[in-house]
Design a protein around this motif. Structure first.
Motif, PDB file in Angstrom:
ATOM      1  N   UNK A   1     -12.659  12.323 -16.835  1.00 10.39           N
ATOM      2  CA  UNK A   1     -13.248  11.817 -15.534  1.00 10.39           C
ATOM      3  C   UNK A   1     -13.588  10.424 -15.746  1.00 10.39           C
ATOM      4  N   UNK A   2     -13.379   9.735 -16.721  1.00  8.82           N
ATOM      5  CA  UNK A   2     -13.491   8.363 -16.962  1.00  8.82           C
ATOM      6  C   UNK A   2     -13.228   7.419 -15.661  1.00  8.82           C
ATOM      7  N   UNK A   3     -14.069   6.559 -15.270  1.00  9.36           N
ATOM      8  CA  UNK A   3     -14.056   5.866 -14.184  1.00  9.36           C
ATOM      9  C   UNK A   3     -12.475   4.978 -14.131  1.00  9.36           C
ATOM     10  N   UNK A   4     -12.245   4.281 -15.019  1.00  6.10           N
ATOM     11  CA  UNK A   4     -11.241   3.552 -14.995  1.00  6.10           C
ATOM     12  C   UNK A   4     -10.056   4.392 -14.943  1.00  6.10           C
ATOM     13  N   UNK A   5     -10.000   5.324 -15.603  1.00  9.60           N
ATOM     14  CA  UNK A   5      -8.761   6.422 -15.407  1.00  9.60           C
ATOM     15  C   UNK A   5      -8.637   6.976 -13.974  1.00  9.60           C
ATOM     16  N   UNK A   6      -9.837   7.458 -13.378  1.00  9.21           N
ATOM     17  CA  UNK A   6      -9.646   7.546 -11.909  1.00  9.21           C
ATOM     18  C   UNK A   6      -9.255   6.638 -11.038  1.00  9.21           C
ATOM     19  N   UNK A   7      -9.848   5.478 -11.237  1.00  9.29           N
ATOM     20  CA  UNK A   7      -9.457   4.286 -10.572  1.00  9.29           C
ATOM     21  C   UNK A   7      -8.063   4.160 -10.470  1.00  9.29           C
ATOM     22  N   UNK A   8      -7.367   4.109 -11.716  1.00  7.86           N
ATOM     23  CA  UNK A   8      -6.018   4.101 -12.021  1.00  7.86           C
ATOM     24  C   UNK A   8      -4.970   4.792 -11.357  1.00  7.86           C
ATOM     25  N   UNK A   9      -5.611   5.991 -11.095  1.00  7.37           N
ATOM     26  CA  UNK A   9      -5.017   7.039 -10.293  1.00  7.37           C
ATOM     27  C   UNK A   9      -4.778   6.753  -8.936  1.00  7.37           C
ATOM     28  N   UNK A  10      -5.978   6.353  -8.394  1.00  7.86           N
ATOM     29  CA  UNK A  10      -6.260   6.071  -6.987  1.00  7.86           C
ATOM     30  C   UNK A  10      -5.438   4.794  -6.549  1.00  7.86           C
ATOM     31  N   UNK A  11      -5.351   3.962  -7.533  1.00  9.64           N
ATOM     32  CA  UNK A  11      -4.651   2.526  -7.596  1.00  9.64           C
ATOM     33  C   UNK A  11      -3.022   2.987  -7.442  1.00  9.64           C
ATOM     34  N   UNK A  12      -2.668   3.867  -8.128  1.00 11.69           N
ATOM     35  CA  UNK A  12      -1.284   4.394  -8.031  1.00 11.69           C
ATOM     36  C   UNK A  12      -0.846   4.924  -6.535  1.00 11.69           C
ATOM     37  N   UNK A  13      -1.867   5.472  -6.030  1.00 18.55           N
ATOM     38  CA  UNK A  13      -1.723   6.400  -4.627  1.00 18.55           C
ATOM     39  C   UNK A  13      -1.268   5.006  -3.762  1.00 18.55           C
ATOM     40  N   UNK A  14      -2.238   3.945  -3.621  1.00 16.92           N
ATOM     41  CA  UNK A  14      -2.179   2.724  -3.108  1.00 16.92           C
ATOM     42  C   UNK A  14      -0.630   2.150  -3.080  1.00 16.92           C
ATOM     43  N   UNK A  15      -0.477   1.952  -4.235  1.00 15.04           N
ATOM     44  CA  UNK A  15       0.922   1.258  -4.632  1.00 15.04           C
ATOM     45  C   UNK A  15       2.208   1.903  -4.204  1.00 15.04           C
ATOM     46  N   UNK A  16       2.083   3.014  -3.888  1.00 18.01           N
ATOM     47  CA  UNK A  16       3.062   3.689  -3.358  1.00 18.01           C
ATOM     48  C   UNK A  16       3.592   3.394  -1.706  1.00 18.01           C
ATOM     49  N   UNK A  17       2.461   2.697  -1.298  1.00 13.10           N
ATOM     50  CA  UNK A  17       2.665   2.388   0.408  1.00 13.10           C
ATOM     51  C   UNK A  17       2.729   0.725   0.437  1.00 13.10           C
ATOM     52  N   UNK A  18       2.581   0.090  -0.816  1.00 12.36           N
ATOM     53  CA  UNK A  18       2.949  -1.419  -0.488  1.00 12.36           C
ATOM     54  C   UNK A  18       3.941  -1.880  -1.503  1.00 12.36           C
TER      55      UNK A  18
END
Length: 367
Positions: free
Chosen positions: A350-367
């Motif tokens: 649950x480390x922050x940057x790992x979680x943030x990386x997963x969320x960023x992957x979600x964003x990138x699928x739309x851009x």
């Protein structure tokens, strides 16, 4: 890539949804991704102490003028869309289970984090009018969202079952916890906080709103079966439920504790209890483990997901089981240190940057 966020809870909520938003946005900024811009949309500036927790790298946006409360609410659900278009936002993230009405029609892609569906799973914990409002918002959000982030497997299953949503629309991305809980608190700071809040020498800690669903009574009743010098400190906003708890000089209820003091209180405790009957995730469990405490929580929702196999879990009405579990993890008991170490290894996922990386992957699928 320009990412917009619903930042109302970031600037107004000290815990829960506010903590989730601040932690995620800060972790995204810390990743230092080139070409990514983060814009935070709030109906007003909210609380200075909360807004200032967002580190440099994001920009706040507010409605123009000095709108009334009604106008602010309208802006957040409707008027914000014009600002998102003007600012060139490509992906908008509703951090607290809501999205602006009509955003799908604009071509702006939308992501929403749904934390729990307790109002549908256990409506007995809410006023019936509130459950109707929450359900309407939930159904409306499902119509708008391109992707739904669930913060636990339990929440994901609830969304699929109660929202009739296909698994393909949902991404499981666990919550993270603020880095300050992993930092050693200096002895003089711990002592100063102990004196300021009149904390007992030995205590077990619970953090969360003091309401019926959180089930603090289980820990209060278990306290009577524990050594007489061991106290219970509960930190959180108090509801009418707090008045129903048994009066005891060993029970200490604290409200309005700032984030800057909470880490020191964790560091001063002997163990952590989280007896909630139902949660979407249970972020205080991660905070307690990060601070070096053994954890006892309750079965029945998703708390095993948060704490992992080295924490202890009891049924939400098992007073003797709760007392026995607490006794087994107090200082100088066998396996205490091993439990803490194994739990801290578990929550590295649950480390922050790992979680943030997963969320960023979600964003990138739309851009």
């Amino acid at each position: 890539m320009i990412i917009g966020f619903d930042a109302k809870r970031i600037v107004w909520n000290g815990t829960g949804l506010g903590s989730y938003g601040r932690t995620l946005v800060n972790d995204l900024i810390r990743r230092g991704e080139e070409g990514v811009e983060y814009l935070l949309y709030a109906p007003d500036k909210g609380r200075d102490d909360l807004r200032s927790q967002i580190i440099e790298g994001a920009q706040f946006h507010y409605p123009q003028g000095n709108p009334s409360s009604l106008r602010k609410a309208w802006w957040r659900t409707h008027g914000i869309i014009k600002d998102l278009i003007n600012d060139g936002v490509q992906v908008f993230h509703g951090l607290s289970g809501e999205l602006p009405i009509g955003i799908r029609k604009t071509g702006i892609r939308s992501v929403v984090t749904i934390h729990d569906l307790i109002f549908l799973r256990h409506p007995e914990y809410y006023h019936w009018i509130d459950t109707k409002i929450y359900e309407w918002k939930f159904r409306q959000t499902l119509k708008e969202a391109d992707c739904i982030i669930a913060i636990s497997e339990r929440t994901k299953q609830d969304i699929m079952e109660l929202g009739h949503v296909s698994e393909e629309r949902i991404r499981l991305v666990y919550q993270s916890f603020a880095p300050r809980f992993s930092t050693n608190v200096a002895p003089n700071v711990r002592q100063e906080v102990r004196q300021r809040y009149h904390l007992p020498e030995r205590f077990i800690l619970s953090v969360g709103t003091i309401e019926r669903r959180k089930n603090l009574r289980l820990a209060v009743e278990a306290l009577q079966l524990l050594p007489s010098d061991l106290h219970l400190v509960a930190v959180g906003r108090q509801t009418d439920y707090a008045a129903t708890l048994s009066k005891s000089n060993r029970l200490h209820l604290l409200s309005g504790v700032p984030d800057s003091d909470l880490a020191a209180i964790y560091a001063t405790a002997e163990a952590f209890v989280y007896p909630s009957r139902y949660e979407g995730f249970g972020i205080p469990i991660l905070e307690a483990i990060a601070a070096g405490l053994p954890v006892i929580a309750c079965t029945g929702s998703c708390l095993e997901e948060a704490g992992g196999p080295s924490c202890l879990y009891v049924a939400p009405d098992d007073v003797e089981g709760m007392a026995a579990a607490i006794l087994s993890v107090l200082r100088d008991t066998p396996d205490r240190d091993l439990r803490i170490l194994q739990s801290q290894e578990y929550i590295q996922r649950f480390r922050g940057t790992d979680v943030a990386g997963q969320v960023l992957e979600v964003y990138r699928q739309f851009v």
